[in-house]
Design a protein around this motif. Structure first.
Motif, mmCIF file in Angstrom:
data_model
loop_
_atom_site.group_PDB
_atom_site.id
_atom_site.type_symbol
_atom_site.label_atom_id
_atom_site.label_comp_id
_atom_site.label_asym_id
_atom_site.label_seq_id
_atom_site.Cartn_x
_atom_site.Cartn_y
_atom_site.Cartn_z
ATOM 1 N N LEU A 162 0.832 -1.198 0.000
ATOM 2 C CA LEU A 162 0.000 0.000 0.000
ATOM 3 C C LEU A 162 0.869 1.251 0.000
ATOM 4 C CD1 LEU A 162 -2.931 1.041 0.170
ATOM 5 C CD2 LEU A 162 -2.735 0.926 2.656
ATOM 6 N N ASP B 83 -7.015 6.791 -5.257
ATOM 7 C CA ASP B 83 -6.363 7.881 -4.545
ATOM 8 C C ASP B 83 -6.594 9.132 -5.379
ATOM 9 O OD1 ASP B 83 -3.009 8.366 -3.144
ATOM 10 O OD2 ASP B 83 -4.731 9.692 -3.240
ATOM 11 N N ILE C 268 -9.331 1.673 -0.052
ATOM 12 C CA ILE C 268 -8.636 0.400 -0.111
ATOM 13 C C ILE C 268 -9.652 -0.735 -0.017
ATOM 14 C CG2 ILE C 268 -6.541 1.359 0.921
ATOM 15 C CD1 ILE C 268 -7.253 -0.028 3.522
ATOM 16 N N LEU D 145 -4.672 -0.768 -2.519
ATOM 17 C CA LEU D 145 -5.161 0.540 -2.940
ATOM 18 C C LEU D 145 -6.110 0.387 -4.122
ATOM 19 C CD1 LEU D 145 -4.851 3.650 -2.542
ATOM 20 C CD2 LEU D 145 -3.133 3.574 -4.348
#
Length: 406
Positions: A20, A208, A200, A205
Motif C-alpha cells: 500500500l 487515490d 482500499i 489501494l
C-alpha cells in the motif's frame, strides 16, 4: 504530511495490508474508505507505530512516528474512544496525558471547551455516553495542538448536532494547514467533509483521488431532459436530433429522457435549433455512496443471503481472484508513488508547502508539511526493506478483519 510506501502487514499466513502506497497532504481533509476487513485500522496503527510493517515504511513529516521528538505534540489521534480509565474524570484523564507530554495544564480546559465537555469535566468517564466518549477522544487528539491528526470513525455515536460540529472541526483544522486523515463508513459525511479520498479493499489501494474525480470515475454522469408532456412528438423529435449529434438517449418512466455523451450546453443548442421547448435540463451524478458501492462491491467479504438473491456480486473463489482494479488511473488527481526499493529513502517534502498558523506551543510560520524540521534536521536512514512481497495479490481468505488486526 503522511507518506506510506509499499506498506505490507502480515499476521502469520494472513495478509491485512498488501503493498500500500499513498500520501496524505496538509491543507485538506483526506477520507480513508474501505469495507470492513480492508485493513484501514491496521494501516492507521502502522502510521502511529503501534504495529510494525512486514515490508515498506510509513513516515510523518519525513520521520517514522517513533523517532518524532515529543510525538504527542506533533501527532494527535483518535483510534479507540473507549481507551480511557473509567474511574477518572474527563479533566484528570486529559491532565495525565498533558503531564506525560509536557503540555501546559491550561490546555486541558481549552480543549474541553472546544469539544463541549467543560460542564461535565469533573464527571467520571465511565458514566459518559458513546457520543461524550467520542468528544473526549477528540479532545485528547487535540491536546498537543498537533499539525497531523488521525481520526477513526470520529462521528460514531454523535447526534446530528455533534456530527455537524465534527464536520466543521475537520474543515477548520485543514484550513489551518494541518494534515487531517479521517476514516469513516458514513459516505454522506465523507461527501460533505473530505476533499480527497484514499480507498482500499482487501488491503490494497483502489483509488487515490479527489472526491469529484472518484465519483466521476465510478459512475455515469447524465443529463435529464424533459419536454412538455402534452407534446410527445416534441420528445421524439429531440431524441432523434440528439442521437444524430452523437448522444445516447434512454427514456425514463416519467416521460423524461436520460442523455449521455453530450454536455448540457450542446443539448440546449440542439433543442433550440430543432425548435423544441424544454421543461427541464439538469445534470445528474451519482452520490459518493453509489460510486463507493460500485467500486468496492467485489472487495466485500460478508454478504447476506438477501444480497445473493438480489444478484449482488460475490467475491470470487481464492484460486480465481483477479488483481484489484485501479479506477481513475491517469485522471487528474491520480497519484501513483514509485514502488519501494531496497534501502530507499522516504519521499522528500515538496518545497513551497502551505504555512500553518502558529499554535500556542509552536513557532510562528512553521511549515505544515514538515513541522519537525527544526527539531530533527537530519532525516534518519530508512531501514532496508525486507525481501519483496510475492507477485500475486492476497486472496479473500488471506485478509484479516479489523477485529483480528487489532
Amino acid at each position: 504530511m503522511i507518506e506510506a510506501v509499499g506498506l505490507t502487514k502480515r499476521y502469520g499466513d494472513k495478509t491485512a495490508v498488501y503493498n500500500l502506497s499513498f500520501q496524505v497532504r496538509p491543507g485538506a481533509v483526506t477520507g480513508f474508505l474501505g469495507p470492513n476487513g480492508s485493513g484501514k485500522s491496521t494501516t492507521m496503527r502502522m502510521i502511529l507505530g503501534l504495529d510494525n510493517p512486514t515490508a515498506g515504511h510509513v513516515t510523518i513529516g519525513g520521520y517514522p512516528y517513533r523517532r518524532l521528538p515529543n510525538a504527542p505534540r506533533q501527532v494527535g489521534a483518535l483510534l479507540d474512544a473507549k481507551a480511557v480509565h473509567g474511574g477518572r474524570s474527563a479533566r484528570n484523564h486529559l491532565l495525565s496525558l498533558a503531564q506525560l507530554s509536557g503540555i501546559p495544564a491550561r490546555r486541558v480546559d481549552e480543549v474541553l471547551g472546544v469539544v463541549g465537555l467543560h460542564q461535565v469535566a469533573g464527571r467520571r468517564s465511565k458514566g459518559f455516553s458513546l457520543g461524550m466518549g467520542q468528544r473526549l477522544g477528540i479532545a485528547a487528539a487535540l491536546l498537543g495542538d498537533p499539525q497531523v491528526l488521525l481520526f477513526d470513525e470520529p462521528v460514531n455515536g454523535l447526534d446530528p448536532e455533534g456530527i455537524l460540529w465534527v464536520r466543521n472541526l475537520m474543515k477548520s483544522l485543514a484550513a489551518e494547514g494541518r494534515t487531517v486523515f479521517v476514516s469513516s463508513h458514513l459516505m454522506s459525511e465523507m461527501a460533505l467533509t473530505a476533499d480527497h479520498l484514499i480507498v482500499i479493499g482487501r488491503g490494497q489501494l483502489l483509488a487515490d483521488m479527489s472526491v469529484k474525480d472518484f465519483i466521476s470515475a465510478n459512475s455515469a454522469d447524465f443529463a435529464r431532459v424533459r419536454t412538455p408532456d402534452t407534446e410527445p412528438q416534441q420528445r421524439e423529435k429531440l431524441s432523434a436530433a440528439i442521437t444524430e449529434a452523437g448522444g445516447h438517449v434512454l427514456p425514463e418512466q416519467d416521460g423524461a429522457l436520460r442523455v449521455t455523451g453530450l454536455p448540457l450546453p450542446r443539448i440546449s443548442d440542439i433543442a433550440h435549433d430543432t425548435g423544441v421547448r424544454l421543461w427541464e435540463l439538469s445534470p445528474h451524478q451519482a452520490s459518493l455512496e453509489e460510486a463507493y458501492m460500485r467500486m468496492t462491491q467485489g472487495a466485500v467479504d460478508y454478504r447476506s443471503t438477501t444480497d445473493q438473491k438480489a444478484g449482488l456480486q460475490q467475491p470470487l473463489p481464492p484460486d480465481v481472484q483477479p488483481p484489484m482494479p485501479v479506477p481513475g488511473q491517469g485522471q487528474p488527481g491520480w497519484y501513483a508513488p514509485p514502488p519501494p526499493q531496497q534501502g530507499g529513502q522516504p519521499f522528500t517534502v515538496p518545497q513551497g508547502a502551505p504555512q500553518a498558523p502558529a499554535g500556542p506551543y509552536g513557532a510562528p510560520g512553521a511549515p505544515a508539511a514538515n513541522p519537525y524540521a527544526q527539531a530533527a534536521p537530519q532525516a534518519p536512514q530508512a531501514p532496508a526493506a525486507p525481501p519483496a512481497a510475492p507477485p500475486t495479490a492476497p486472496t479473500a481468505s488471506d485478509v484479516t478483519k479489523p477485529e483480528d488486526a487489532r
